[in-house]
Each structure stands twice: as structure tokens, then as C-alpha cells.
Write a protein that holds these residues in place. Structure first.
Motif, mmCIF file in Angstrom:
data_model
loop_
_atom_site.group_PDB
_atom_site.id
_atom_site.type_symbol
_atom_site.label_atom_id
_atom_site.label_comp_id
_atom_site.label_asym_id
_atom_site.label_seq_id
_atom_site.Cartn_x
_atom_site.Cartn_y
_atom_site.Cartn_z
ATOM 1 N N GLY A 109 14.521 30.272 15.080
ATOM 2 C CA GLY A 109 14.873 31.749 15.746
ATOM 3 C C GLY A 109 13.520 32.595 15.658
ATOM 4 N N MET A 110 12.895 32.685 14.332
ATOM 5 C CA MET A 110 11.956 33.492 14.074
ATOM 6 C C MET A 110 10.494 33.145 15.031
ATOM 7 N N PHE A 111 10.467 32.009 15.678
ATOM 8 C CA PHE A 111 9.324 31.470 16.383
ATOM 9 C C PHE A 111 9.557 31.942 17.860
ATOM 10 N N THR A 112 10.948 32.286 18.316
ATOM 11 C CA THR A 112 11.287 32.300 19.624
ATOM 12 C C THR A 112 10.027 33.312 20.460
ATOM 13 N N ARG A 113 9.713 34.340 20.127
ATOM 14 C CA ARG A 113 9.144 35.303 20.708
ATOM 15 C C ARG A 113 7.667 34.739 20.776
ATOM 16 N N HIS A 114 7.087 34.021 19.981
ATOM 17 C CA HIS A 114 5.850 33.298 19.953
ATOM 18 C C HIS A 114 5.905 32.306 20.977
ATOM 19 N N VAL A 115 6.795 31.421 20.949
ATOM 20 C CA VAL A 115 7.028 30.282 21.797
ATOM 21 C C VAL A 115 7.155 30.790 23.343
ATOM 22 N N LEU A 116 7.879 31.809 23.367
ATOM 23 C CA LEU A 116 8.198 32.320 24.887
ATOM 24 C C LEU A 116 6.715 32.847 25.467
ATOM 25 N N VAL A 121 4.005 26.860 12.378
ATOM 26 C CA VAL A 121 4.718 26.398 13.713
ATOM 27 C C VAL A 121 3.715 25.331 14.418
ATOM 28 N N GLU A 122 4.145 24.181 14.536
ATOM 29 C CA GLU A 122 3.359 23.318 15.287
ATOM 30 C C GLU A 122 3.740 23.611 16.768
ATOM 31 N N LEU A 123 3.007 23.749 17.849
ATOM 32 C CA LEU A 123 3.552 23.813 19.364
ATOM 33 C C LEU A 123 2.827 22.694 20.181
ATOM 34 N N PHE A 124 3.741 21.897 20.759
ATOM 35 C CA PHE A 124 3.277 20.820 21.547
ATOM 36 C C PHE A 124 3.776 21.067 22.819
ATOM 37 N N VAL A 125 2.923 20.793 23.965
ATOM 38 C CA VAL A 125 3.157 20.956 25.332
ATOM 39 C C VAL A 125 2.803 19.511 26.079
ATOM 40 N N PHE A 126 3.635 18.926 26.614
ATOM 41 C CA PHE A 126 3.758 17.658 27.222
ATOM 42 C C PHE A 126 4.097 17.952 28.852
ATOM 43 N N ALA A 127 3.141 17.562 29.596
ATOM 44 C CA ALA A 127 3.375 17.833 31.140
ATOM 45 C C ALA A 127 2.980 16.392 31.877
ATOM 46 N N ALA A 128 3.931 16.316 32.845
ATOM 47 C CA ALA A 128 3.669 15.124 33.858
ATOM 48 C C ALA A 128 4.006 15.487 35.338
ATOM 49 N N VAL A 138 8.334 22.137 20.863
ATOM 50 C CA VAL A 138 8.070 21.348 22.026
ATOM 51 C C VAL A 138 8.385 21.865 23.237
ATOM 52 N N LEU A 139 7.412 21.848 24.179
ATOM 53 C CA LEU A 139 7.532 22.291 25.759
ATOM 54 C C LEU A 139 7.199 21.178 26.566
ATOM 55 N N PRO A 140 8.489 20.333 26.853
ATOM 56 C CA PRO A 140 8.118 19.215 27.692
ATOM 57 C C PRO A 140 8.529 19.559 29.092
ATOM 58 N N ALA A 141 7.296 19.536 30.210
ATOM 59 C CA ALA A 141 7.358 20.000 31.479
ATOM 60 C C ALA A 141 7.341 18.770 32.562
ATOM 61 N N VAL A 159 0.639 11.568 31.072
ATOM 62 C CA VAL A 159 1.048 12.843 30.290
ATOM 63 C C VAL A 159 -0.179 13.430 29.685
ATOM 64 N N VAL A 160 -0.266 14.830 30.077
ATOM 65 C CA VAL A 160 -1.258 15.690 29.502
ATOM 66 C C VAL A 160 -0.553 16.388 28.269
ATOM 67 N N ILE A 161 -1.296 16.283 27.192
ATOM 68 C CA ILE A 161 -0.343 16.800 25.910
ATOM 69 C C ILE A 161 -1.414 17.915 25.276
ATOM 70 N N GLY A 162 -0.888 19.020 25.214
ATOM 71 C CA GLY A 162 -1.704 20.262 24.462
ATOM 72 C C GLY A 162 -1.094 20.438 23.079
ATOM 73 N N SER A 163 -1.744 20.720 21.976
ATOM 74 C CA SER A 163 -1.318 21.070 20.669
ATOM 75 C C SER A 163 -1.939 22.001 19.832
ATOM 76 N N ARG A 164 -1.052 22.852 19.238
ATOM 77 C CA ARG A 164 -1.783 23.934 18.385
ATOM 78 C C ARG A 164 -0.946 24.180 17.352
ATOM 79 N N SER A 165 -1.671 24.947 16.275
ATOM 80 C CA SER A 165 -0.638 25.059 15.171
ATOM 81 C C SER A 165 -0.967 26.613 14.619
ATOM 82 N N ASP A 166 0.007 27.377 14.185
ATOM 83 C CA ASP A 166 -0.132 28.849 14.018
ATOM 84 C C ASP A 166 0.681 29.085 12.809
#
Length: 174
Positions: free
Chosen positions: A159-166, A60-67, A104-107, A43-50
Motif C-alpha cells: 500500500g505504501m507504493f500505491t501513489r507512486h504506481v498510480l 520498488v521494481e515497476l514492470f510495464v508489459f503491453a501487447a 506490475v502493470l500488464p496492459a 510484448v513491449v516491456i519497460g522496467s525501472r527501480s525506485d
């Protein structure tokens, strides 16, 4: 005629190429890159905080998990989503609660994605506890084409993070 390749190349090549490109997009967006394993799948994991003023100073901490997996159905996507959200929660920095949210964006990336998995991913966001929100994705990667499915609607919690996450999801998963 069968869907199997006869040129000796693996049918997973488009999925692995997509994963490699995803890693490059995450790195270009200054994500911290790590790796783990989900069962037998790397699994590749990318993360960032904004943190932005319009979020009233909330981080908001954003995590992307991809396999890459051989095939994706709704049960595998649900299992991977649960694992990714729990993993991200264990990596949490700062204090959870009103001033710190986690997205979290698990893909799961594959050459074969079942309709049930696409429907499950597009149905709604998933919530773990009170501050971890997951938006599972399926990526069907074929020669030169990818089909990304995820829930793109709003959520009551976070909900206030929706635009950022999308925006980030569109950048990472074109």
C-alpha cells in the motif's frame, strides 16, 4: 454501416500507434526497454527501480508489459496478467521480501475491449506470492481516442507504493 475501415488501413493502427507512444513515454521516464512474446503477440516491456526515504529505504521494481491484441476479454486479460507477473518475478533483482517489492502493470491494447475485461481490470489488484502486485489494464484504442481501465484503489500489501504506481500509470497510460 459496418465498423470496418474501407481506406485500406488496418483497424489495429490506433492500437499500434498507442503502443508506440507508450514505448516513447516509458523511454522518456528512463525505463529499461526490452521485448518478449506472449504466444504470438509481441510484448513491449519497460522496467525501472525506485527507492525513496519515505518508503523506509524499500525498493520498488515497476514492470510495464503491453501487447496489441485483436480483442480483449476477461479470460485473455487474466491469462496475460498471470504471464506478466510470473515473467517479472523471474527477472527480479535483489532480495525479495520486506526490502524489495514488485509492481506490475500488464496492459492489453485493442480496438475492441469487452465490458467483462474492463470490469475485471477495475475490480482489484492481483497478488502473486507476497511481494508481486499486478494492476492489469485494458486500453481501448480508437481513432484519436483511448479508454484506459485499471484498479486505482489501495492495496493492503504494498500500500505504501500505491501513489507512486498510480502516478506512473497515469504518466504511461494517459
Amino acid at each position: 454501416m459496418t465498423g470496418q475501415r474501407t481506406d485500406g488501413a488496418s483497424s489495429a493502427d490506433p492500437a499500434n500507434t498507442y503502443l508506440q507512444s507508450l514505448g516513447e513515454r516509458l523511454t522518456a521516464d528512463k525505463c529499461r526497454m526490452t521485448a518478449s512474446n506472449w504466444g504470438e503477440h509481441p510484448v513491449v516491456i519497460g522496467s525501472r527501480s525506485d527507492r525513496k526515504a519515505r518508503w523506509f529505504g524499500t525498493k520498488v521494481e515497476l514492470f510495464v508489459f503491453a501487447a496489441v491484441v485483436p480483442g480483449v476479454d476477461d479470460a485473455h486479460l487474466a491469462e496475460f496478467t498471470k504471464w506478466a507477473m510470473s515473467y517479472a518475478q523471474s527477472c527480479r533483482s535483489g532480495l525479495p521480501g520486506a526490502r524489495n517489492a514488485m509492481m506490475v502493470l500488464p496492459a492489453l491494447i485493442s480496438g475492441g475491449v469487452h465490458t467483462s475485461a474492463r470490469e475485471w481490470a477495475s475490480r482489484d489488484a492481483r497478488v502473486l506470492g507476497t511481494t508481486v502486485i499486478g494492476r492489469p489494464l485494458t486500453v481501448e484504442a480508437a481513432q484519436g481516442v483511448s479508454r484506459v481501465t485499471m484498479y486505482r484503489g489501495g492495496t493492503v500489501w504494498g500500500g505504501m507504493f500505491t501513489r507512486h504506481v498510480l502516478e506512473k500509470a497515469s504518466l504511461y497510460f494517459p
